[in-house]
Write an enzyme that holds these catalytic residues in place. Structure first.
Site, PDB file in Angstrom:
ATOM      1  N   CYS A 132       0.831  -1.204   0.000  1.00 48.43           N
ATOM      2  CA  CYS A 132       0.000   0.000   0.000  1.00 48.43           C
ATOM      3  C   CYS A 132       0.868   1.257   0.000  1.00 48.43           C
ATOM      4  O   CYS A 132       1.428   1.629   1.036  1.00 48.43           O
ATOM      5  CB  CYS A 132      -0.919  -0.017   1.224  1.00 48.43           C
ATOM      6  N   CYS A 135      -0.370   4.088   2.243  1.00 42.62           N
ATOM      7  CA  CYS A 135      -0.122   3.881   3.676  1.00 42.62           C
ATOM      8  C   CYS A 135       1.333   4.122   4.023  1.00 42.62           C
ATOM      9  O   CYS A 135       1.642   4.745   5.032  1.00 42.62           O
ATOM     10  CB  CYS A 135      -0.442   2.442   4.106  1.00 42.62           C
ATOM     11  N   ASP A 136       2.233   3.612   3.216  1.00 48.37           N
ATOM     12  CA  ASP A 136       3.640   3.532   3.626  1.00 48.37           C
ATOM     13  C   ASP A 136       4.603   4.408   2.827  1.00 48.37           C
ATOM     14  O   ASP A 136       5.769   4.522   3.190  1.00 48.37           O
ATOM     15  CB  ASP A 136       4.122   2.068   3.519  1.00 48.37           C
TER      16      ASP A 136
END
Ligand code: NDP
Length: 308
Positions: A132, A135-136
């Protein structure tokens, strides 16, 4: 007879439980093999409102769980092995033996990212391997990363990462991209993205975390070649599959297996059955969106109960 059974323990399931419990529906939430859901494979959550300093996924999911518990949610641990949803009384079996009957069911079983299946990706999960970018990606500011995949997600994630990173490799197994024309063009026009067509990842390398990847070019062809690229992050974008196999044949699913809901609602093709989170969302896949849909599922379940 339970009023409300919730299957799934990600942000959608827990949020549904908080709302259902506060509405005196005495929900029972079945937590599967990975309590917390997909979020648990990320390192830190920085984009969920209310946590200005970020939060560890375990902490956030534990907070949600305790909030659901505080209002009386009952938790059951185990894998749902069978579901009968078509009758007014819904029947759910956990681990084949325990039968739960309920008037409403909220399905929040999530989706799972597809993984390549190479051994090192598991080894480095959370230490340079992510599924993701939203997200990261932030943890890779100014660094070099690779994205695997040739679809819209891969192109979108490569574009997103190019805004943060020094360089982005896009590793594509075919000699062309599958993504829509506009997404392809954006990739080709982006000077920070280098597309490596006809490359497959053999393994990831690095001491404590990802530091590089060994790739093979035109595997099995006479001009096959091995390459090494130095990278700090490796992002998988080769698709997701919704965890909905249990419900096929009962609920309307789309061609990919995502639960079809009435637009703008969590209502499925069966009365009393509601879907929340990634199992019904092929587009956004964000914790905050899943949590929101968990809320709407509980509100609709409450409404439905009043009609019985
Ligand atoms: P897709 O299934 O469209 O693409 C998956 C990609 O991963 C393909 O290029 C595929 O390669 C590649 N792949 C699969 N398995 C492997 C493997 N083992 N090794 C290497 N590569 C592999 O998934 P997406 O998540 O990209 O998209 C899903 C849906 O969501 C699509 O309909 C897409 O259009 C949509 N979407 C739309 C967006 C938008 O419009 N903004 C954004 C994101 C998604 P191959 O081509 O060789 O099969």
């Amino acid at each position: 007879m339970n009023k409300c059974l919730i299957i799934g323990s990600g942000p959608a399931g827990y949020t549904a439980a908080i709302y259902a419990a506060r509405a005196n529906m005495e929900p029972v939430l079945i937590e599967g093999p990975q309590p917390g859901g997909q979020l648990m494979i990320t390192t830190e959550v920085e984009n969920f409102p209310g946590y200005p300093d970020g939060v560890e996924p375990f902490q956030m999911m534990d907070d949600m769980r305790r909030q659901a518990e505080r209002f009386g949610t009952r938790f059951v641990s185990g894998i749902v092995t069978k579901a009968e949803l078509t009758d007014t009384v819904k029947r759910i079996w956990v681990e084949d033996n325990d039968l739960y009957e309920a008037q409403t069911v909220i399905i929040a079983t999530g989706a799972s990212a597809r993984w390549l299946g190479i051994p090192s990706e598991k080894e480095y999960r959370g230490r340079g391997v992510s599924a993701c970018a939203t997200c990261d990606g932030f943890f890779y500011r100014g660094k070099t990363v690779a994205v695997v995949g040739g679809g819209d997600t891969a192109c979108e994630e490569a574009g997103y990462l190019s805004n943060l990173c020094k360089k982005v490799y896009l590793i594509v197994r075919k000699p062309y991209l599958r993504a829509s024309q506009i997404m392809q063009q954006r990739v080709f026009d982006n000077p920070k993205i280098e597309v490596l067509f006809e490359h497959n990842t053999v393994c990831l390398t690095g001491e404590q975390k990802v530091e590089g990847a060994d790739l093979v070019y035109r595997k099995g062809e006479p001009d096959e070649q091995m390459h090494h690229i130095a990278i700090d992050g490796f992002f998988l974008a080769i698709g997701h599959h919704p965890n909905t196999g249990l419900f096929s044949g009962q609920l309307d699913l789309d061609a990919e297996g995502y639960i079809i809901t009435r637009p703008g609602t969590p209502c499925t093709s069966l009365p009393g059955v509601f879907a929340a989170g990634d199992c019904a969302d092929p587009h956004y896949r964000q914790a905050i969106v899943a949590a929101g849909s968990g809320c709407t599922a509980a509100l609709e379940a409450e409404r439905y109960l009043k009609t019985l």
